[in-house]
Design a protein around this motif. Structure first.
Motif, PDB file in Angstrom:
ATOM      1  N   VAL A   1       0.838  -1.201   0.000  1.00 23.83           N
ATOM      2  CA  VAL A   1       0.000   0.000   0.000  1.00 23.83           C
ATOM      3  C   VAL A   1       0.871   1.249   0.000  1.00 23.83           C
ATOM      4  O   VAL A   1       0.613   2.203  -0.748  1.00 23.83           O
ATOM      5  N   ALA A   2       1.921   1.247   0.808  1.00 23.07           N
ATOM      6  CA  ALA A   2       2.813   2.405   0.861  1.00 23.07           C
ATOM      7  C   ALA A   2       3.504   2.627  -0.486  1.00 23.07           C
ATOM      8  O   ALA A   2       3.645   3.772  -0.934  1.00 23.07           O
ATOM      9  N   SER A   3       3.920   1.558  -1.157  1.00 25.71           N
ATOM     10  CA  SER A   3       4.572   1.732  -2.453  1.00 25.71           C
ATOM     11  C   SER A   3       3.601   2.247  -3.498  1.00 25.71           C
ATOM     12  O   SER A   3       3.980   3.038  -4.367  1.00 25.71           O
ATOM     13  N   GLY A   4       2.339   1.838  -3.417  1.00 25.75           N
ATOM     14  CA  GLY A   4       1.338   2.369  -4.338  1.00 25.75           C
ATOM     15  C   GLY A   4       1.074   3.844  -4.111  1.00 25.75           C
ATOM     16  O   GLY A   4       0.988   4.632  -5.067  1.00 25.75           O
ATOM     17  N   VAL A   5       0.972   4.223  -2.853  1.00 25.22           N
ATOM     18  CA  VAL A   5       0.717   5.637  -2.535  1.00 25.22           C
ATOM     19  C   VAL A   5       1.901   6.501  -2.966  1.00 25.22           C
ATOM     20  O   VAL A   5       1.720   7.554  -3.582  1.00 25.22           O
ATOM     21  N   THR A   6       3.112   6.056  -2.679  1.00 22.04           N
ATOM     22  CA  THR A   6       4.277   6.856  -3.049  1.00 22.04           C
ATOM     23  C   THR A   6       4.497   6.871  -4.562  1.00 22.04           C
ATOM     24  O   THR A   6       5.009   7.855  -5.092  1.00 22.04           O
ATOM     25  N   ALA A   7       4.101   5.809  -5.267  1.00 24.47           N
ATOM     26  CA  ALA A   7       4.201   5.819  -6.731  1.00 24.47           C
ATOM     27  C   ALA A   7       3.247   6.858  -7.321  1.00 24.47           C
ATOM     28  O   ALA A   7       3.588   7.546  -8.288  1.00 24.47           O
ATOM     29  N   ILE A   8       2.074   6.991  -6.722  1.00 18.79           N
ATOM     30  CA  ILE A   8       1.131   8.014  -7.185  1.00 18.79           C
ATOM     31  C   ILE A   8       1.705   9.401  -6.909  1.00 18.79           C
ATOM     32  O   ILE A   8       1.617  10.305  -7.742  1.00 18.79           O
ATOM     33  N   VAL A   9       2.340   9.563  -5.753  1.00 15.52           N
ATOM     34  CA  VAL A   9       2.949  10.848  -5.406  1.00 15.52           C
ATOM     35  C   VAL A   9       4.114  11.177  -6.345  1.00 15.52           C
ATOM     36  O   VAL A   9       4.342  12.346  -6.676  1.00 15.52           O
ATOM     37  N   MET A  10       4.822  10.168  -6.825  1.00 18.58           N
ATOM     38  CA  MET A  10       5.983  10.395  -7.690  1.00 18.58           C
ATOM     39  C   MET A  10       5.598  10.909  -9.076  1.00 18.58           C
ATOM     40  O   MET A  10       6.454  11.343  -9.835  1.00 18.58           O
ATOM     41  N   PHE A  11       4.312  10.871  -9.420  1.00 25.01           N
ATOM     42  CA  PHE A  11       3.873  11.470 -10.679  1.00 25.01           C
ATOM     43  C   PHE A  11       4.155  12.973 -10.692  1.00 25.01           C
ATOM     44  O   PHE A  11       4.482  13.537 -11.730  1.00 25.01           O
ATOM     45  N   ILE A  12       4.016  13.621  -9.551  1.00 26.37           N
ATOM     46  CA  ILE A  12       4.133  15.086  -9.490  1.00 26.37           C
ATOM     47  C   ILE A  12       5.521  15.573  -9.904  1.00 26.37           C
ATOM     48  O   ILE A  12       5.630  16.400 -10.811  1.00 26.37           O
ATOM     49  N   PRO A  13       6.625  15.074  -9.313  1.00 26.07           N
ATOM     50  CA  PRO A  13       7.927  15.567  -9.777  1.00 26.07           C
ATOM     51  C   PRO A  13       8.258  15.118 -11.196  1.00 26.07           C
ATOM     52  O   PRO A  13       9.036  15.766 -11.889  1.00 26.07           O
ATOM     53  N   SER A  14       7.647  14.024 -11.644  1.00 29.11           N
ATOM     54  CA  SER A  14       7.920  13.533 -12.993  1.00 29.11           C
ATOM     55  C   SER A  14       7.439  14.498 -14.068  1.00 29.11           C
ATOM     56  O   SER A  14       7.944  14.488 -15.188  1.00 29.11           O
ATOM     57  N   LEU A  15       6.483  15.337 -13.733  1.00 31.39           N
ATOM     58  CA  LEU A  15       5.943  16.276 -14.710  1.00 31.39           C
ATOM     59  C   LEU A  15       6.897  17.421 -15.023  1.00 31.39           C
ATOM     60  O   LEU A  15       6.710  18.130 -16.008  1.00 31.39           O
ATOM     61  N   PHE A  16       7.919  17.614 -14.206  1.00 34.99           N
ATOM     62  CA  PHE A  16       8.822  18.740 -14.384  1.00 34.99           C
ATOM     63  C   PHE A  16      10.107  18.396 -15.131  1.00 34.99           C
ATOM     64  O   PHE A  16      10.970  19.240 -15.272  1.00 34.99           O
ATOM     65  N   PHE A  17      10.240  17.167 -15.604  1.00 31.82           N
ATOM     66  CA  PHE A  17      11.441  16.766 -16.332  1.00 31.82           C
ATOM     67  C   PHE A  17      11.152  16.671 -17.823  1.00 31.82           C
ATOM     68  O   PHE A  17       9.996  16.549 -18.234  1.00 31.82           O
ATOM     69  N   SER A  18      12.211  16.680 -18.618  1.00 30.17           N
ATOM     70  CA  SER A  18      12.036  16.668 -20.070  1.00 30.17           C
ATOM     71  C   SER A  18      11.495  15.335 -20.577  1.00 30.17           C
ATOM     72  O   SER A  18      10.831  15.294 -21.601  1.00 30.17           O
ATOM     73  N   ASN A  19      11.756  14.266 -19.879  1.00 26.61           N
ATOM     74  CA  ASN A  19      11.250  12.952 -20.293  1.00 26.61           C
ATOM     75  C   ASN A  19      10.006  12.567 -19.493  1.00 26.61           C
ATOM     76  O   ASN A  19       9.853  11.452 -19.050  1.00 26.61           O
ATOM     77  N   ARG A  20       9.089  13.522 -19.366  1.00 23.19           N
ATOM     78  CA  ARG A  20       7.909  13.312 -18.513  1.00 23.19           C
ATOM     79  C   ARG A  20       7.035  12.157 -18.993  1.00 23.19           C
ATOM     80  O   ARG A  20       6.446  11.460 -18.188  1.00 23.19           O
ATOM     81  N   TRP A  21       6.946  11.950 -20.300  1.00 27.07           N
ATOM     82  CA  TRP A  21       6.073  10.864 -20.785  1.00 27.07           C
ATOM     83  C   TRP A  21       6.659   9.512 -20.447  1.00 27.07           C
ATOM     84  O   TRP A  21       5.930   8.588 -20.073  1.00 27.07           O
ATOM     85  N   GLU A  22       7.965   9.385 -20.548  1.00 30.97           N
ATOM     86  CA  GLU A  22       8.608   8.129 -20.158  1.00 30.97           C
ATOM     87  C   GLU A  22       8.416   7.869 -18.667  1.00 30.97           C
ATOM     88  O   GLU A  22       8.145   6.740 -18.251  1.00 30.97           O
TER      89      GLU A  22
END
Length: 142
Positions: A79-100
């Motif tokens: 459950v914790a890994s699922g919640v943190t994976a959802i949270v990790m979407f946010i910083p992923s949006l600020f990088f150049s390879n956001r779709w990957e």
């Protein structure tokens, strides 16, 4: 003159390959850093969730055996890994390879959901079996 033109073309091709290689290395570093952050956040959140279970002192938790405690720990970590994976979407949006990165986190979330779907019936089945054994031991001791 033609030799110089061919050399210039080769140099331009080499620069393109170097730029592509540098971009790939940069994207891999970003992915590795985010994965490490995800692992650390998962451990911290999982340990926090598991420590909350110690504060609950109901009879149900007192009767649980070591096997169900281990399964509960695994469930909380999933459950914790699922919640943190959802949270990790946010910083992923600020990088150049956001779709990957979004694809990466999406695949991880789907995989965690699959594991939870498999794990939840297994957890409840084993907790019921060991719970009945603990209740039987408690009744026979009284």
């Amino acid at each position: 003159m033609t030799v110089n033109k061919e050399e210039k073309i080769i140099l331009i091709k080499d620069v393109g390959i170097e730029k592509t290689t540098i971009d790939k290395v940069k994207h891999e570093k970003i992915t590795n850093i985010l994965t490490i952050v995800w692992g650390i956040l998962t451990l911290l959140l999982g340990l926090k969730i598991n420590s909350l279970g110690d504060k609950i002192t109901s009879e149900t938790f007192k009767m649980m055996s070591d096997v169900t405690d281990a399964l509960l720990f695994i469930f909380n970590m999933l459950v914790a890994s699922g919640v943190t994976a959802i949270v990790m979407f946010i910083p992923s949006l600020f990088f150049s390879n956001r779709w990957e990165l979004c694809t990466l986190w999406g695949k991880r979330i789907i995989k965690i959901i699959k594991y939870l779907i498999i794990f939840i019936p297994l957890y409840f089945l084993t907790s019921c079996i060991f719970g009945l054994g603990d209740v039987g031991n408690m009744l026979s001791n009284n």
